[in-house]
Write a protein that holds these residues in place. Structure first.
Motif, PDB file in Angstrom:
ATOM      1  N   LEU A  48       0.898  -1.157   0.000  1.00  0.00           N
ATOM      2  CA  LEU A  48       0.000   0.000   0.000  1.00  0.00           C
ATOM      3  C   LEU A  48       0.933   1.202   0.000  1.00  0.00           C
ATOM      4  O   LEU A  48       1.831   1.274   0.846  1.00  0.00           O
ATOM      5  N   VAL A  49       0.747   2.101  -0.941  1.00  0.00           N
ATOM      6  CA  VAL A  49       1.688   3.217  -1.067  1.00  0.00           C
ATOM      7  C   VAL A  49       0.926   4.527  -1.036  1.00  0.00           C
ATOM      8  O   VAL A  49       0.016   4.750  -1.850  1.00  0.00           O
ATOM      9  N   GLY A  50       1.278   5.375  -0.101  1.00  0.00           N
ATOM     10  CA  GLY A  50       0.642   6.686  -0.010  1.00  0.00           C
ATOM     11  C   GLY A  50      -0.752   6.572   0.571  1.00  0.00           C
ATOM     12  O   GLY A  50      -1.110   5.574   1.204  1.00  0.00           O
ATOM     13  N   LYS A  51      -1.576   7.604   0.332  1.00  0.00           N
ATOM     14  CA  LYS A  51      -2.895   7.613   0.979  1.00  0.00           C
ATOM     15  C   LYS A  51      -3.975   7.082   0.055  1.00  0.00           C
ATOM     16  O   LYS A  51      -5.149   7.087   0.376  1.00  0.00           O
ATOM     17  N   ASP A  52      -3.550   6.611  -1.100  1.00  0.00           N
ATOM     18  CA  ASP A  52      -4.466   6.127  -2.120  1.00  0.00           C
ATOM     19  C   ASP A  52      -5.106   4.808  -1.687  1.00  0.00           C
ATOM     20  O   ASP A  52      -4.397   3.827  -1.453  1.00  0.00           O
ATOM     21  N   ASN A  53      -6.423   4.797  -1.564  1.00  0.00           N
ATOM     22  CA  ASN A  53      -7.062   3.526  -1.179  1.00  0.00           C
ATOM     23  C   ASN A  53      -7.717   2.842  -2.378  1.00  0.00           C
ATOM     24  O   ASN A  53      -8.646   2.067  -2.241  1.00  0.00           O
ATOM     25  N   GLN A  54      -7.221   3.136  -3.554  1.00  0.00           N
ATOM     26  CA  GLN A  54      -7.773   2.555  -4.779  1.00  0.00           C
ATOM     27  C   GLN A  54      -6.735   1.703  -5.504  1.00  0.00           C
ATOM     28  O   GLN A  54      -6.995   1.225  -6.593  1.00  0.00           O
ATOM     29  N   THR A  55      -5.566   1.542  -4.917  1.00  0.00           N
ATOM     30  CA  THR A  55      -4.498   0.864  -5.659  1.00  0.00           C
ATOM     31  C   THR A  55      -3.667  -0.060  -4.766  1.00  0.00           C
ATOM     32  O   THR A  55      -3.302   0.313  -3.655  1.00  0.00           O
ATOM     33  N   LEU A  56      -3.396  -1.245  -5.314  1.00  0.00           N
ATOM     34  CA  LEU A  56      -2.443  -2.176  -4.687  1.00  0.00           C
ATOM     35  C   LEU A  56      -1.245  -2.248  -5.612  1.00  0.00           C
ATOM     36  O   LEU A  56      -1.409  -2.275  -6.836  1.00  0.00           O
TER      37      LEU A  56
END
Ligand code: G6P
Length: 607
Positions: free
Chosen positions: A161-169
């Motif tokens: 999980l990278v950064g605050k993005d909760n739409q991407t793995l």
């Protein structure tokens, strides 16, 4: 080894992350953890020990989010405690890792000099810090993730999980397997398709050096040069249902009892119904034309290879070298010009076997995988695959996969002998006919289970147990000892019966159990001599034999496990069953967790 699951969805993912993880517990159970991204950024829950402990932690302190990663660990670097449990976090990055980062010390020192503070003793944590380091330098999420792999040496499958993005793995593999699963309105990553089976069967296997950016409804895969590539989406064949215990107490017990069916399925796959001869598919030319065979494997699969050597040499007259994969890959083996290498593996993912296979591919040998997992890395990279149709094996100690491997090797040896003109078609048919009895013989062999249960207390109470055999039963003796060690933690040694007098006989004391695997064959008399030698020194003999052999043992011991008569090559295959039962019941008596023995894992995807 370790198991990895990741989900990106528009629904909460925590429960399903744990569900997927449970199906990967065979890969390790030293600790477990999950991390999700939600409005507060990354939140983690971790626990030492099995996944059930993580579940308790989550029951007490639930976390929710629609994008998350999870991990079950088999410790390599750093103790199996809470602190070292994955996911590891550095700032806005959380990662799970399977493999070993060989240069982690150098990277850790470099990053520490720049102010990164490490919280664990693991090699893996450096991955999270490296990605965060790149974010700090102003890189976007994807670039920061990809840049990290330029510095890593060793083997890895990583989900992040990278950064605050909760739409991407983010995911990447180099040396350890990773699949991407396609759902509806959600996507997955996992160490294998089996972990994802409750959610989807549509999977894409990442190839060596691939990275993937996984969104709710899409994936972008890049190869090792950074080019966007298309990888085929396949339908995984693993049935989610097959991994239940049914009416059995343990997977090991269930899998021992599944051998009649596993052998029937496997035999059917190698029988030519018209000619009654072995049908070896695209492995046939590789076996027929090779000047020499090399058989490489680890653990129990190596012992199957060792039995195979007797058969290939004895029946087909072809020279076979057997090698433990971890030894083979580093010893600069002298390989034949026109040779074929067989890789025997239940999982098809064992790191050393996989590396040995790649070595042989580079050396231009023909390569054949004898594999239980049809979608595994070895399956995808060998020239030919011979499947063992044992079905999913969950118990860490291999049972039905071993006997299925032996069945495939037996059919291959007969087929090779016939193809090379070393055996007439009629002789080959007689051998095949004998092997056709395997399912029925296995069923009969299972009836000795009460006797094995009655003998188990002898082994459970012994300081050490010996297993001895000659010829094709020598590798079986090694397997009997390995099985007992794995599931009971008791010292056990397997030895060639004739070699005992060259050292190990010094360990025989009054009452030392010696399990003798000796169905009647031309070596029985010789084995009996070894039995006399240890019996004279106080050994308690436990004989595994057939009706005719029982006659020979009856004045020598009261513990005789009598198997049905085993024609042709059936002997070693059927003799494995009482060895498995002895180990199982001894473990049961001692109360060990034979499905997940301490320190072991089923699929060893690290060196
Ligand atoms: C582990 C397992 C063994 C298995 C060995 C090789 O050590 O505990 O049961 O025999 O790996 O595994 P493979 O999947 O290559 O057969």
């Amino acid at each position: 080894m370790c198991g990895i699951v990741g989900i990106v969805s528009n629904q909460p993912v925590s429960n399903r992350l744990v569900e997927g993880l449970t199906r990967l517990e065979y890969r390790g159970y030293d600790s477990a953890g999950i991390a999700v991204v939600n409005g507060q950024g990354i939140v983690r829950r971790r626990s030492p020990g099995k996944i059930i402990n993580l579940q308790h932690v989550l029951d007490d302190a639930p976390i929710e989010g629609t994008c998350g990663i999870a991990h079950t660990r088999w410790a390599t670097h750093g103790k199996p405690n809470m602190e070292n449990a994955h996911p590891h976090q550095a700032g806005n990055v959380a990662i799970v890792h399977n493999g070993i980062i060989e240069n982690f010390k150098i990277l850790r020192e470099e990053l520490a000099r720049e102010g990164h503070v490490f919280a664990t003793q693991t090699d893996s944590e450096v991955i999270a810090h490296l990605i965060q380091h790149h974010l700090d330098k102003g890189m976007d999420e994807e670039s920061a993730f990809l840049a990290c792999f330029e510095r890593l040496e060793g083997a890895y499958a990583v989900a992040a999980l990278v950064g605050k993005d909760n739409q991407t793995l983010y995911a990447a593999r180099h040396g350890s397997p990773l699949v991407v699963g396609f759902g509806t309105g959600e996507m997955f990553v996992g160490s294998d398709a089996f972990a994802l089976a409750p959610f989807t069967k549509r999977v894409l296997y990442l190839e060596e050096g691939d990275s993937a950016v996984v969104k709710i409804d899409d994936v972008c895969v890049r190869d090792k040069s950074g080019q966007v590539v298309t990888r085929e989406i396949l339908t995984a064949s693993i049935s989610a249902v097959m991994a239940e215990k049914g009416n059995y107490r343990h997977f090991m017990e269930k899998e021992i009892h599944e051998q009649p069916e596993a052998l029937a399925r496997t035999m059917a796959a190698y029988m030519d119904q018209e000619t009654d001869l072995p049908s070896l598919g695209n492995a046939a030319p590789l076996l027929k034309n090779a000047d020499r065979l090399v058989a490489i494997a680890c653990g129990t699969a190596y012992l199957a290879a060792s039995v195979g050597k007797y058969w290939f040499e004895g029946l087909a007259g072809v020279h076979v070298e057997t090698d433990i994969a971890s030894e083979f890959r580093y010893r600069t083996p002298a390989l034949p010009q026109n040779g074929t290498a067989l890789f025997i593996s239940q999982s098809g993912e064992t790191a050393d076997t996989l590396a040995a296979m790649r070595y042989c591919n580079r050396a231009n040998l023909g390569t054949i995988g004898v594999l239980n997992a049809p979608e595994s890395s070895i399956a995808r990279e060998t020239n030919a695959v011979m499947r063992t149709l044992a079905g999913p094996e969950i118990g860490v100690a291999s049972t039905k996969a071993f006997t299925a491997q032996l069945a495939v090797l037996a059919m291959s040896a007969i087929g090779t002998a016939q193809l090379r003109g070393h055996m007439s078609e009629d002789e080959a048919r007689t051998h095949v006919k004998a092997l056709e009895q395997l399912p029925e013989l296995a069923q009969k062999a299972l009836t000795v289970k009460d006797q094995c249960e009655a003998i188990a207390p002898i082994l459970a109470g012994a300081k050490q147990t010996f297993f001895i055999g000659r010829g094709v039963y020598y590798p079986l003796a090694l397997e009997g000892a390995l099985k007992l060690k794995e599931v009971t933690y008791l010292p056990a040694e397997g030895y060639a019966a004739g070699e005992l007098k060259h050292g190990p006989i010094a360990l025989i004391e009054d009452g030392t159990p010696v399990v003798v695997i000796a169905p009647s064959d031309k070596l029985l008399e010789k084995t009996i001599s070894s039995v006399e030698e240890v019996a004279a020194r106080g050994a308690k003999i436990i004989a595994i034999t057939d009706e005719a052999g029982a006659e020979q043992f009856k004045d020598r011991t009261e513990h005789i496990i009598v198997l049905p008569d085993m024609p042709g090559l059936c002997g070693p295959i059927i003799s494995a069953i009482p060895l498995q039962l002895l180990a199982y019941y001894t473990a049961h008596k001692l109360g060990t967790n034979m499905d997940q023995p301490r320190n072991l894992a089923k699929s060893v995807t690290v060196e």
